[in-house]
Design an enzyme around this catalytic site. Structure first.
Site, PDB file in Angstrom:
ATOM      1  CG  HIS A 171      -2.134  -0.849   1.071  1.00 52.46           C
ATOM      2  ND1 HIS A 171      -2.120  -2.190   1.393  1.00 52.46           N
ATOM      3  CD2 HIS A 171      -3.388  -0.575   0.619  1.00 52.46           C
ATOM      4  CE1 HIS A 171      -3.310  -2.707   1.146  1.00 52.46           C
ATOM      5  NE2 HIS A 171      -4.096  -1.755   0.670  1.00 52.46           N
TER       6      HIS A 171
ATOM      7  CE  LYS B 200      -3.783  -0.393   4.819  1.00 55.35           C
ATOM      8  NZ  LYS B 200      -5.061   0.237   5.165  1.00 55.35           N
TER       9      LYS B 200
HETATM   10  P1  NAD Z   1      -6.934   9.627   4.864  1.00 60.42           P
HETATM   11  O1  NAD Z   1      -5.971   9.789   6.018  1.00 60.42           O
HETATM   12  O2  NAD Z   1      -6.585  10.214   3.547  1.00 60.42           O
HETATM   13  O3  NAD Z   1      -8.375  10.202   5.271  1.00 60.42           O
HETATM   14  C1  NAD Z   1      -8.941  10.033   6.554  1.00 60.42           C
HETATM   15  C2  NAD Z   1      -9.792  11.272   6.819  1.00 60.42           C
HETATM   16  O4  NAD Z   1     -10.485  11.083   8.067  1.00 60.42           O
HETATM   17  C3  NAD Z   1      -8.935  12.555   6.969  1.00 60.42           C
HETATM   18  O5  NAD Z   1      -9.453  13.596   6.133  1.00 60.42           O
HETATM   19  C4  NAD Z   1      -9.082  12.895   8.440  1.00 60.42           C
HETATM   20  O6  NAD Z   1      -9.027  14.314   8.702  1.00 60.42           O
HETATM   21  C5  NAD Z   1     -10.488  12.345   8.703  1.00 60.42           C
HETATM   22  N1  NAD Z   1     -10.797  12.266  10.127  1.00 60.42           N
HETATM   23  C6  NAD Z   1      -9.956  11.967  11.157  1.00 60.42           C
HETATM   24  N2  NAD Z   1     -10.616  12.117  12.333  1.00 60.42           N
HETATM   25  C7  NAD Z   1     -11.880  12.497  12.029  1.00 60.42           C
HETATM   26  C8  NAD Z   1     -13.021  12.817  12.809  1.00 60.42           C
HETATM   27  N3  NAD Z   1     -12.981  12.753  14.152  1.00 60.42           N
HETATM   28  N4  NAD Z   1     -14.155  13.158  12.174  1.00 60.42           N
HETATM   29  C9  NAD Z   1     -14.208  13.229  10.815  1.00 60.42           C
HETATM   30  N5  NAD Z   1     -13.148  12.988  10.016  1.00 60.42           N
HETATM   31  C10 NAD Z   1     -12.001  12.597  10.623  1.00 60.42           C
HETATM   32  O7  NAD Z   1      -7.163   8.050   4.751  1.00 60.42           O
HETATM   33  P2  NAD Z   1      -7.759   7.226   3.494  1.00 60.42           P
HETATM   34  O8  NAD Z   1      -6.651   6.748   2.638  1.00 60.42           O
HETATM   35  O9  NAD Z   1      -8.886   8.003   2.890  1.00 60.42           O
HETATM   36  O10 NAD Z   1      -8.333   5.940   4.256  1.00 60.42           O
HETATM   37  C11 NAD Z   1      -9.310   6.065   5.270  1.00 60.42           C
HETATM   38  C12 NAD Z   1      -9.648   4.678   5.818  1.00 60.42           C
HETATM   39  O11 NAD Z   1     -10.270   3.908   4.777  1.00 60.42           O
HETATM   40  C13 NAD Z   1      -8.445   3.862   6.281  1.00 60.42           C
HETATM   41  O12 NAD Z   1      -8.815   3.115   7.435  1.00 60.42           O
HETATM   42  C14 NAD Z   1      -8.177   2.916   5.110  1.00 60.42           C
HETATM   43  O13 NAD Z   1      -7.547   1.716   5.489  1.00 60.42           O
HETATM   44  C15 NAD Z   1      -9.598   2.663   4.674  1.00 60.42           C
HETATM   45  N6  NAD Z   1      -9.760   2.199   3.290  1.00 60.42           N
HETATM   46  C16 NAD Z   1     -10.715   1.248   3.087  1.00 60.42           C
HETATM   47  C17 NAD Z   1     -11.004   0.819   1.800  1.00 60.42           C
HETATM   48  C18 NAD Z   1     -12.112  -0.174   1.603  1.00 60.42           C
HETATM   49  O14 NAD Z   1     -12.390  -0.555   0.442  1.00 60.42           O
HETATM   50  N7  NAD Z   1     -12.803  -0.581   2.679  1.00 60.42           N
HETATM   51  C19 NAD Z   1     -10.283   1.352   0.716  1.00 60.42           C
HETATM   52  C20 NAD Z   1      -9.330   2.331   0.941  1.00 60.42           C
HETATM   53  C21 NAD Z   1      -9.078   2.758   2.246  1.00 60.42           C
END
Ligand code: NAD
Length: 250
Positions: free
Chosen positions: A144, A148
């Site tokens: 990844h 991450k």
């Molecule tokens: P990222 O760090 O780019 O985004 C996370 C967002 O959450 C940020 O904008 C952050 O400010 C926000 N956040 C943090 N605390 C918060 C709060 N209290 N209230 C509201 N927003 C808040 O991360 P990402 O790459 O977008 O990934 C996010 C999650 O999704 C990770 O856990 C990742 O593993 C997961 N993910 C899952 C899939 C899937 O298919 N299920 C795919 C990609 C990523």
């Protein structure tokens, strides 16, 4: 038209979900939630007052890609507002998973560690391969992007769960030094580099052959599309915990 809110709206996945929703006519991204208020792709983003915003924006389903510390209070707000929840966030501890299961007694909730349809098929294929090649050595690898935070990935853990449902193997997370392989182990390896969207591979080796089952995501849009499919599907459901396989099979 399903009215969705996006939690983690300013993040990599949140922004992709909002952009992807703009191209669909079965649902609309109405509002986003993140730590800072603002706007993402023309959608207002509010901070701190999720509980008030859910009824105010008349949200049907929230799509969450954030961090576990944000998802859990969000789930409580969804219960209070009687709003469905699609959870894409990964990295929950056992008590977090239990809290989500509790919430699903009151609202429809669909959690998936990976919203790609190809990974759904990979899970099914892995089950069949492990069952059929029951003496082969198993090794699981994932790669990844360098931002991450959780390792191994939620998807790798899901694939490991599938393997362990079929065979009694213990994960060994990386190897170093004198580390001879045992018959009942599965090596699990996590690589972090650049902007890799997500790669997973299980190899099964034995009997003078190697079977490699692998998947790579080419763009985050694949996860956004799957999560939005899940949100549209969830909008009509009763309270309960659902999985993405049900959406793929629908
Ligand atoms: P990222 O760090 O780019 O985004 C996370 C967002 O959450 C940020 O904008 C952050 O400010 C926000 N956040 C943090 N605390 C918060 C709060 N209290 N209230 C509201 N927003 C808040 O991360 P990402 O790459 O977008 O990934 C996010 C999650 O999704 C990770 O856990 C990742 O593993 C997961 N993910 C899952 C899939 C899937 O298919 N299920 C795919 C990609 C990523």
């Amino acid at each position: 038209m399903t009215r969705i809110a996006v939690n983690g709206a300013a993040g990599r996945m949140g922004e992709t979900v909002i952009e992807t929703a703009a191209d669909r006519d079965d649902l609309e991204a109405i509002v986003g939630f993140d730590v800072d208020a603002g706007e993402v792709a023309g959608v207002p983003v509010v901070a701190d007052d999720v509980a008030d915003a859910l009824p105010e924006y008349d949200v049907d389903v929230v799509v969450d890609f954030s961090i576990p510390e944000s998802t859990l209070p969000l789930a409580r707000a969804c219960v209070d507002a009687d709003v469905g929840l699609v959870v894409g966030t990964t990295g929950f501890a056992e008590d977090g998973l239990a809290a989500l299961a509790d919430a699903s007694e009151a609202i429809p909730l669909l959690k998936a560690t990976n919203f790609s349809r190809g990974i759904q098929v990979l899970q099914r294929t892995v089950r069949e391969a492990v069952r059929a090649l029951d003496s082969y050595d198993l090794e699981l690898m994932e790669s990844h992007h360098n931002q991450k935070v959780d390792a191994p990935s939620g998807t790798a853990k899901t694939l490991l769960d599938v393997v362990q449902e079929e065979r009694d193997v213990e994960p060994v997370y990386g190897r170093e030094g004198h580390a001879p392989r045992e018959d009942d182990e599965i090596g699990v390896f996590a690589r972090r580099a650049g902007d890799i969207r997500g790669e997973h591979e299980l190899i099964l080796a034995g009997n003078d052959e190697v079977l490699s089952l692998s998947h790579h995501a080419e763009d985050r849009a694949v996860f956004a599309a799957g999560a939005l499919d899940a949100a549209a599907w969830l909008a009509d459901r009763e309270a309960g915990q659902y999985d993405f396989g049900q959406v793929v099979d629908a």
